[in-house]
Design an enzyme around this catalytic site. Structure first.
Site, short mmCIF file in Angstrom:
data_model
loop_
_atom_site.label_atom_id
_atom_site.label_comp_id
_atom_site.label_asym_id
_atom_site.label_seq_id
_atom_site.Cartn_x
_atom_site.Cartn_y
_atom_site.Cartn_z
N CYS A 391 34.69 36.36 34.18
CA CYS A 391 35.25 36.63 35.52
C CYS A 391 34.43 37.67 36.24
CB CYS A 391 36.69 37.09 35.38
SG CYS A 391 37.76 35.71 35.18
N GLU A 392 33.21 37.34 36.56
CA GLU A 392 32.34 38.31 37.19
C GLU A 392 31.17 37.58 37.84
OE1 GLU A 392 32.50 41.91 35.39
OE2 GLU A 392 30.48 42.55 35.89
#
Ligand code: LLP
Length: 464
Positions: A391-392
């Site tokens: 999640c980046e």
């Protein structure tokens, strides 16, 4: 899912200058792969005698495969290029018990930095006297353990450490051999975070500021320390010998100052690691014998000029031994064309690993390359960005690479040059279990470090 319909062939402005559109996507750039890597008649990539598709079928993905013969061949290459030198494999780059055993069997020594690395090295059968213990904050527990085990030498990094070593020696009745780590002021041409000889950083004692000489004198006068010499490590992933040459000049000058101050000639000089490897077509490391010849010449020249006897020399390669022997394999999960300004399209290829198993692109803007490994393809080359599942937005594994435009979900991508500092710096970001390290020799694969499981992660979570 095929994506041929969405290709935009104009990459001007989004393609980096160093990256060339390959004439043949199926051809392997041999300098990037373990020796003997090839494509079989069916087009599948074969590493250490094993087909990529079979390796992934057996061990899953993502996974790190280490060609044992290739790893050993780099150990031998260093010994042969640097005859008479002591070669320490830098365990931080990749260490398992089996790897410690390979290193021991090849006659190399091993550089360790923590209790964990010491324990793994010893459990792999590396004799304690062949270990060099590094680190800028060795704990009392680590120091006591190293002394009890009979670790060959300490690389001293601070005055507090000298006191800690002396206290532990006094208590346990030990003596220890030591080098003093110094900063030479060299600005190595590499990423800031992996350059370690400029003044403003945490490692070593400054030659320029006088702390290096003071620490050498302090060790020389210690009843517990058998001072052997000076240690310098200028950084990592370095291609030019110039920085090393400056380090040689400055450390030998320091040895000369030390002799003037104490009348004692230091018998050893360790120049650390840092030898660069090829990650992409743009990287061209110098042959080891050329590097060795430059070092030899510089040492001889400076020793002659200063009237010093030639010291016993050492190096500590990590990346250059395990990096080229390692291949990471991932499975493609999603493929997403993203329209950019000007109507260009960047194709995002998401794989099942990412920044948790290889933080290097995010941390150092490190570049990698990749090929389609389970088959060949005659489709057009498509400029892709290979990203992970975290999640980046910065979870990028390969910023720019050409892959075939018929790349499909389920295809396997192999990334060469992955042996060093990827799995060894892996994390559990997003609670992702860390991938396995698998040794491969003559077509047979052996798990060296098993894949972490969610049960492993759950077991650590002991709160209610
Ligand atoms: N000796 C010392 C004292 C070191 O600190 C290191 C690496 C080595 C030897 C081995 O250097 P090599 O030959 O592997 O370049 N995580 C970074 C690299 C950090 C290197 C730390 N020290 C990376 O992924 O590029």
């Amino acid at each position: 899912m095929h994506i041929a319909g969405s290709i935009h062939a104009d990459y001007s402005g989004i393609q980096p200058q160093w990256l060339h559109r390959p004439a043949d996507l199926n051809a392997l750039d041999l300098k990037l792969w373990p020796a003997g890597t090839y494509r079989d008649d069916a087009g599948g990539l074969v590493v250490a005698g094993a087909r990529a598709a079979d390796l992934v079928a057996e061990h899953g993905s993502p996974a790190y495969f280490i060609d044992e013969a290739d790893f050993r061949s780099h150990c031998v290459a260093f010994k042969e290029a640097f005859p008479g030198w002591k070669v320490y494999y830098a365990g931080k780059s990749l260490l398992t018990r089996a790897i410690a055993r390979w290193v021991a069997e090849e006659g190399l020594n091993l550089d360790v930095t923590t209790m964990g690395e010491m324990r793994i090295a010893l459990a792999g059968g590396m004799p304690a006297e062949r270990l060099a213990f590094h680190g800028n904050n060795k704990s009392e527990e680590e120091i006591a353990f190293a002394l009890e085990q009979g670790v060959g030498q300490f690389i001293v990094d601070s005055f507090q450490e000298i006191e800690r070593i002396e206290a532990a020696c006094r208590e346990g009745g030990h003596r220890v051999q030591a080098l003093v780590r110094v900063t030479t002021g060299v600005e190595a041409h590499t990423h800031e975070y992996i350059a370690t000889a400029h003044e403003d950083q945490k490692f070593g004692l400054s030659i320029q500021g006088g702390q290096a000489l003071a620490a050498l004198v302090r060790c020389e006068h210690s009843p517990f320390i058998d001072l052997r010499g000076i240690h310098s490590h200028i950084g990592s992933q370095i291609f030019e010998t110039m920085g090393f040459e400056v380090a040689i000049r400055r450390t030998l000058k320091l040895a000369h100052q030390f002799r003037t101050a104490t009348g004692v000639e230091l018998p050893a000089l360790d120049l650390g690691g840092g030898f660069g490897i090829a990650y992409t077509e743009a990287d061209s490391p110098k042959p080891l014998d050329e590097i060795a010849a430059a070092f030899e010449e510089m040492v001889d020249h400076e020793c002659r000029a200063l009237g010093l006897a030639r010291p016993e020399l050492a190096i500590e390669p990590g990346r250059a031994i395990c990096g080229p022997a390692g291949v990471a394999m991932y499975t493609v999960g999603t493929i997403k064309p993203v329209e950019l300004e000007g109507g260009k399209v960047r194709t995002y290829v998401s794989v099942d690993g990412g920044m948790s198993d290889n933080i290097r692109p995010a941390l150092y803007a490190a570049e990698y390359s990749a090929v389609l490994a389970n088959r060949t393809s005659d489709a057009e080359p498509l400029l892709c960005r290979v990203v992970g599942k975290h999640c980046e937005g910065g979870d990028i594994l390969i910023r720019d690479v050409f892959l075939p435009s018929d790349l499909a979900v389920g295809d396997i991508i192999a990334v060469p040059g992955s042996g060093a500092y990827a799995r060894s710096m892996a994390s559990n970001y997003n609670q992702v279990p860390r991938p396995p390290v698998v040794g491969v020799l003559d077509g047979t694969s052996t798990v060296l470090l098993r894949r972490e499981t969610l049960d492993d992660l759950m077991r650590l979570d002991v709160g209610q």
